[in-house]
Design a protein around this motif. Structure first.
Motif, PDB file in Angstrom:
ATOM      1  N   GLY A  25     -10.907  19.906  15.613  1.00  0.00           N
ATOM      2  CA  GLY A  25     -12.411  19.999  15.223  1.00  0.00           C
ATOM      3  C   GLY A  25     -12.222  18.379  14.171  1.00  0.00           C
ATOM      4  N   LEU A  26     -11.066  18.205  15.015  1.00  0.00           N
ATOM      5  CA  LEU A  26     -10.396  16.461  14.009  1.00  0.00           C
ATOM      6  C   LEU A  26     -11.193  15.205  14.784  1.00  0.00           C
ATOM      7  CD1 LEU A  26      -6.268  16.668  14.175  1.00  0.00           C
ATOM      8  CD2 LEU A  26      -8.131  17.447  12.776  1.00  0.00           C
ATOM      9  N   THR A  27     -11.759  14.474  13.893  1.00  0.00           N
ATOM     10  CA  THR A  27     -12.372  13.236  13.456  1.00  0.00           C
ATOM     11  C   THR A  27     -11.790  12.192  14.821  1.00  0.00           C
ATOM     12  OG1 THR A  27     -12.236  13.154  11.760  1.00  0.00           O
ATOM     13  CG2 THR A  27     -14.114  14.174  12.428  1.00  0.00           C
ATOM     14  N   LEU A  28     -11.731  10.996  15.287  1.00  0.00           N
ATOM     15  CA  LEU A  28     -11.624   9.900  15.582  1.00  0.00           C
ATOM     16  C   LEU A  28     -10.172   9.538  14.222  1.00  0.00           C
ATOM     17  CD1 LEU A  28     -10.404   7.667  17.413  1.00  0.00           C
ATOM     18  CD2 LEU A  28     -12.607   6.259  17.184  1.00  0.00           C
ATOM     19  N   SER A  29     -10.622   9.705  13.292  1.00  0.00           N
ATOM     20  CA  SER A  29      -9.881   8.384  11.947  1.00  0.00           C
ATOM     21  C   SER A  29      -9.064   9.732  11.945  1.00  0.00           C
ATOM     22  CB  SER A  29     -11.126   8.352  10.663  1.00  0.00           C
ATOM     23  OG  SER A  29     -12.179   7.835  11.089  1.00  0.00           O
ATOM     24  N   GLN A  30      -8.874  11.194  11.744  1.00  0.00           N
ATOM     25  CA  GLN A  30      -8.147  11.796  11.710  1.00  0.00           C
ATOM     26  C   GLN A  30      -6.870  11.836  12.761  1.00  0.00           C
ATOM     27  OE1 GLN A  30     -10.708  15.388  11.324  1.00  0.00           O
ATOM     28  NE2 GLN A  30     -10.201  15.633   8.687  1.00  0.00           N
ATOM     29  N   LEU A  31      -7.064  11.791  13.985  1.00  0.00           N
ATOM     30  CA  LEU A  31      -6.828  11.295  15.006  1.00  0.00           C
ATOM     31  C   LEU A  31      -5.571  10.383  14.841  1.00  0.00           C
ATOM     32  CD1 LEU A  31      -9.013  13.367  18.045  1.00  0.00           C
ATOM     33  CD2 LEU A  31      -6.292  13.894  17.222  1.00  0.00           C
ATOM     34  N   SER A  32      -6.273   8.947  14.700  1.00  0.00           N
ATOM     35  CA  SER A  32      -5.823   7.959  14.507  1.00  0.00           C
ATOM     36  C   SER A  32      -4.484   7.951  13.146  1.00  0.00           C
ATOM     37  CB  SER A  32      -6.844   6.789  14.102  1.00  0.00           C
ATOM     38  OG  SER A  32      -7.647   7.128  15.439  1.00  0.00           O
ATOM     39  N   ASP A  33      -5.219   9.217  11.843  1.00  0.00           N
ATOM     40  CA  ASP A  33      -4.027   8.450  11.073  1.00  0.00           C
ATOM     41  C   ASP A  33      -2.398   8.748  11.368  1.00  0.00           C
ATOM     42  OD1 ASP A  33      -5.763   8.668   9.470  1.00  0.00           O
ATOM     43  OD2 ASP A  33      -5.676  10.658   8.267  1.00  0.00           O
ATOM     44  N   ASP A  34      -1.816   7.617  10.823  1.00  0.00           N
ATOM     45  CA  ASP A  34      -0.230   7.618  10.913  1.00  0.00           C
ATOM     46  C   ASP A  34      -0.328   7.059  12.501  1.00  0.00           C
ATOM     47  OD1 ASP A  34      -0.417   8.600   8.682  1.00  0.00           O
ATOM     48  OD2 ASP A  34       0.252  10.459   9.109  1.00  0.00           O
ATOM     49  N   LEU A  35      -0.944   6.351  13.600  1.00  0.00           N
ATOM     50  CA  LEU A  35      -0.283   5.847  14.597  1.00  0.00           C
ATOM     51  C   LEU A  35      -0.633   4.318  14.788  1.00  0.00           C
ATOM     52  CD1 LEU A  35      -2.614   8.602  17.273  1.00  0.00           C
ATOM     53  CD2 LEU A  35      -0.247   8.561  16.606  1.00  0.00           C
ATOM     54  N   PRO A  36       0.362   3.955  15.258  1.00  0.00           N
ATOM     55  CA  PRO A  36       1.062   2.462  15.101  1.00  0.00           C
ATOM     56  C   PRO A  36      -0.691   1.578  16.175  1.00  0.00           C
ATOM     57  CG  PRO A  36       2.550   3.777  17.042  1.00  0.00           C
ATOM     58  CD  PRO A  36       1.709   4.641  16.220  1.00  0.00           C
ATOM     59  N   MET A  37      -1.571   2.013  16.241  1.00  0.00           N
ATOM     60  CA  MET A  37      -1.996   1.788  17.070  1.00  0.00           C
ATOM     61  C   MET A  37      -3.421   1.929  16.634  1.00  0.00           C
ATOM     62  SD  MET A  37      -3.431   4.534  20.072  1.00  0.00           S
ATOM     63  CE  MET A  37      -1.291   4.001  19.656  1.00  0.00           C
ATOM     64  N   ALA A  56     -13.046  18.404  24.331  1.00  0.00           N
ATOM     65  CA  ALA A  56     -14.609  18.807  24.488  1.00  0.00           C
ATOM     66  C   ALA A  56     -14.099  17.951  23.601  1.00  0.00           C
ATOM     67  CB  ALA A  56     -14.523  20.001  24.685  1.00  0.00           C
ATOM     68  N   SER A  57     -15.953  17.342  23.087  1.00  0.00           N
ATOM     69  CA  SER A  57     -16.469  16.493  21.586  1.00  0.00           C
ATOM     70  C   SER A  57     -17.335  17.059  20.757  1.00  0.00           C
ATOM     71  CB  SER A  57     -16.452  14.917  22.133  1.00  0.00           C
ATOM     72  OG  SER A  57     -15.124  14.626  22.592  1.00  0.00           O
ATOM     73  N   GLU A  58     -18.058  17.237  20.248  1.00  0.00           N
ATOM     74  CA  GLU A  58     -19.092  17.978  19.319  1.00  0.00           C
ATOM     75  C   GLU A  58     -19.524  17.039  18.781  1.00  0.00           C
ATOM     76  OE1 GLU A  58     -20.062  22.570  19.070  1.00  0.00           O
ATOM     77  OE2 GLU A  58     -19.102  22.293  17.214  1.00  0.00           O
ATOM     78  N   ARG A  59     -20.727  16.757  18.324  1.00  0.00           N
ATOM     79  CA  ARG A  59     -21.441  15.962  17.218  1.00  0.00           C
ATOM     80  C   ARG A  59     -21.889  17.296  16.097  1.00  0.00           C
ATOM     81  NH1 ARG A  59     -21.049  10.830  16.674  1.00  0.00           N
ATOM     82  NH2 ARG A  59     -21.837   9.572  18.607  1.00  0.00           N
ATOM     83  N   ASP A  60     -21.180  15.897  15.135  1.00  0.00           N
ATOM     84  CA  ASP A  60     -21.219  17.348  13.619  1.00  0.00           C
ATOM     85  C   ASP A  60     -22.116  16.175  12.795  1.00  0.00           C
ATOM     86  OD1 ASP A  60     -21.436  18.886  11.425  1.00  0.00           O
ATOM     87  OD2 ASP A  60     -19.110  18.673  11.789  1.00  0.00           O
ATOM     88  N   GLY A  61     -23.661  15.695  12.506  1.00  0.00           N
ATOM     89  CA  GLY A  61     -23.563  15.274  11.923  1.00  0.00           C
ATOM     90  C   GLY A  61     -23.199  13.448  12.408  1.00  0.00           C
ATOM     91  N   ARG A  62     -22.500  12.837  11.537  1.00  0.00           N
ATOM     92  CA  ARG A  62     -22.292  11.372  12.017  1.00  0.00           C
ATOM     93  C   ARG A  62     -20.615  11.470  12.468  1.00  0.00           C
ATOM     94  NH1 ARG A  62     -23.651   6.949   6.993  1.00  0.00           N
ATOM     95  NH2 ARG A  62     -22.708   5.874   9.446  1.00  0.00           N
ATOM     96  N   CYS A  63     -19.891  12.677  13.194  1.00  0.00           N
ATOM     97  CA  CYS A  63     -18.941  12.228  12.846  1.00  0.00           C
ATOM     98  C   CYS A  63     -19.057  12.919  14.389  1.00  0.00           C
ATOM     99  CB  CYS A  63     -18.214  13.611  11.960  1.00  0.00           C
ATOM    100  SG  CYS A  63     -17.896  12.874  10.752  1.00  0.00           S
TER     101      CYS A  63
END
Length: 115
Positions: A25-37, A56-63
């Motif tokens: 259930g992580l968002t793109l921002s959460q997955l990107s945390d601490d990555l050098p990209m 698999a991805s699922e919309r949760d409001g704007r996320c």
């Protein structure tokens, strides 16, 4: 299944799968945390994982929340790994890795079962 192997061939994509395995259930921002990209680079990796049906991805409001899909991995394990579960390791003790021709190396003898 080729898509699965291609998707798993990249260490960044394996890291993303590890993160989703630990906490879905992580968002793109959460997955990107601490990555050098950049987030855009992570989004491209996620797109590869989604096309291989590993995520698999699922919309949760704007996320957009991402979840690991274990089915392709289970199918791969069933097809490729199960056949080796009952192979006794002693049966492979005589295995010799093929030598590259023209390298001038010497063969390393296989470990004897009696050593």
């Amino acid at each position: 299944m080729t898509d699965t192997f291609v998707a798993l061939s990249d260490p960044t994509r394996r890291l993303l799968l590890d993160r989703l395995s630990a906490q879905g259930g992580l968002t793109l921002s959460q997955l990107s945390d601490d990555l050098p990209m950049t987030r855009q680079a992570v989004a491209k990796h996620l797109a590869v994982l989604e096309s291989a049906e590993l995520v698999a991805s699922e919309r949760d409001g704007r996320c957009k929340r991402h979840y690991i899909n274990p089915m392709p991995l289970a199918k791969m394990a069933k097809r490729w790994l199960v056949r080796f579960e009952d192979v006794p390791l002693g049966a492979m003790s005589g295995y010799h890795a093929p030598q590259a021709s023209g390298q001038g190396g010497t063969a390393v003898p296989a470990a004897s079962a009696h050593s």
